[in-house]
Write an enzyme that holds these catalytic residues in place. Structure first.
Site, PDB file in Angstrom:
ATOM      1  N   TRP A   1       0.824  -1.185   0.000  1.00 10.24           N
ATOM      2  CA  TRP A   1       0.000   0.000   0.000  1.00 10.24           C
ATOM      3  C   TRP A   1       0.865   1.243   0.000  1.00 10.24           C
ATOM      4  O   TRP A   1       1.993   1.230   0.490  1.00 10.24           O
ATOM      5  CB  TRP A   1      -0.895  -0.011   1.233  1.00 10.24           C
ATOM      6  CG  TRP A   1      -1.856  -1.176   1.280  1.00 10.24           C
ATOM      7  CD1 TRP A   1      -2.692  -1.614   0.288  1.00 10.24           C
ATOM      8  CD2 TRP A   1      -2.083  -2.041   2.388  1.00 10.24           C
ATOM      9  NE1 TRP A   1      -3.435  -2.691   0.698  1.00 10.24           N
ATOM     10  CE2 TRP A   1      -3.073  -2.978   1.994  1.00 10.24           C
ATOM     11  CE3 TRP A   1      -1.551  -2.124   3.664  1.00 10.24           C
ATOM     12  CZ2 TRP A   1      -3.536  -3.974   2.838  1.00 10.24           C
ATOM     13  CZ3 TRP A   1      -2.004  -3.119   4.496  1.00 10.24           C
ATOM     14  CH2 TRP A   1      -3.001  -4.022   4.083  1.00 10.24           C
TER      15      TRP A   1
ATOM     16  N   ILE B   1       2.493   2.542   3.322  1.00  6.32           N
ATOM     17  CA  ILE B   1       3.440   1.687   4.046  1.00  6.32           C
ATOM     18  C   ILE B   1       4.539   1.185   3.113  1.00  6.32           C
ATOM     19  O   ILE B   1       5.684   1.615   3.170  1.00  6.32           O
ATOM     20  CB  ILE B   1       2.709   0.498   4.718  1.00  6.32           C
ATOM     21  CG1 ILE B   1       1.672   1.016   5.723  1.00  6.32           C
ATOM     22  CG2 ILE B   1       3.699  -0.428   5.425  1.00  6.32           C
ATOM     23  CD1 ILE B   1       0.792  -0.070   6.331  1.00  6.32           C
ATOM     24  N   CYS B   2       4.177   0.264   2.232  1.00 14.66           N
ATOM     25  CA  CYS B   2       5.180  -0.432   1.428  1.00 14.66           C
ATOM     26  C   CYS B   2       5.725   0.397   0.275  1.00 14.66           C
ATOM     27  O   CYS B   2       6.725   0.021  -0.331  1.00 14.66           O
ATOM     28  CB  CYS B   2       4.604  -1.748   0.902  1.00 14.66           C
ATOM     29  SG  CYS B   2       4.178  -2.895   2.227  1.00 14.66           S
ATOM     30  N   VAL B   3       5.083   1.523  -0.029  1.00 16.34           N
ATOM     31  CA  VAL B   3       5.631   2.465  -0.999  1.00 16.34           C
ATOM     32  C   VAL B   3       6.365   3.594  -0.284  1.00 16.34           C
ATOM     33  O   VAL B   3       7.505   3.918  -0.616  1.00 16.34           O
ATOM     34  CB  VAL B   3       4.524   3.026  -1.913  1.00 16.34           C
ATOM     35  CG1 VAL B   3       5.073   4.145  -2.803  1.00 16.34           C
ATOM     36  CG2 VAL B   3       3.930   1.916  -2.776  1.00 16.34           C
TER      37      VAL B   3
END
Length: 218
Positions: A117, A120-122
């Protein structure tokens, strides 16, 4: 991204300077994607992946806990059938040395990121990579978050850290840059026709008109 690189011709993307990192486009992540229509994000990330292949831009695929979160969506994997995604335990991709080493091995400093997402992960790897001297671009319409607010706040936070938000068609446009670059025109046109939405429909119509005989006047 340094202040010196935020404007001017050098601020634009070129295929020769770019490396693409696609993060966690997996079923579990899509299950709670609420900032965008999920099929739109699938369409856009597949289009982005295909564009990278057309322009020979190195592309790194990575997943998180794929044994539980699911494999990479098939549309992206099909673009790079020979590549096995780097399966991480780190939430922050930039803390996985295998990914960082893969990026550094390309010798390229303009890192383009899309993933799930956004918040978070980006955001985590984008902010860290920007702090380590890379020029980071985040493809916002090939990414998404658990809510519109989560996605938008993540983009605002990344911009404050010097990350550049961009859309996938803008990426391809900057890679192409000049229609005299004939080698990539057919591939770029095909990607746009397949994944460009209304732009793709309009392009197909234009090709139809160009191929339609006008007839001779009596």
């Amino acid at each position: 991204m340094s202040t010196d690189n935020k404007a001017g011709l050098d601020a634009l993307l070129t295929p020769e300077e770019s490396v693409l990192v696609l993060i966690d486009h997996q079923p579990f992540q899509f299950a709670n994607l609420n900032s965008h229509e999920p099929t739109m994000v699938v369409n856009n990330v597949v289009g982005l992946a295909k564009a990278a292949k057309v322009f020979d831009v190195p592309t790194i695929l990575t997943t998180v806990l794929e044994e539980r979160g699911g494999l990479l969506v098939q549309g992206v994997q099909d673009v790079f059938p020979e590549q096995k995604p780097i399966n991480r335990t780190f939430i922050n991709t930039w803390q996985d040395q295998r990914v960082v080493d893969a990026v550094k091995a390309t010798g390229r400093k303009k890192v383009i990121i899309a993933g799930l997402w956004t918040e978070i992960c980006v955001a985590m790897p984008a902010i860290q990579a920007a702090g380590e001297g890379f020029d980071v671009f985040v493809v916002t319409d090939a990414s998404g978050g658990v809510s519109k607010e989560a996605h938008n706040m993540a983009v605002r936070r990344m911009v404050q850290a010097g990350v550049v938000p961009i859309t996938w068609l803008a990426v391809m446009g900057e890679w192409q840059r000049d229609w005299a670059r004939e080698k990539t025109v057919p591939g770029a046109a095909e990607v746009q026709a397949q994944h460009g939405g209304a732009s793709g429909v309009a392009f197909a119509w234009e090709m139809q008109l160009l191929a339609t005989p006008t007839g001779s006047a009596d």
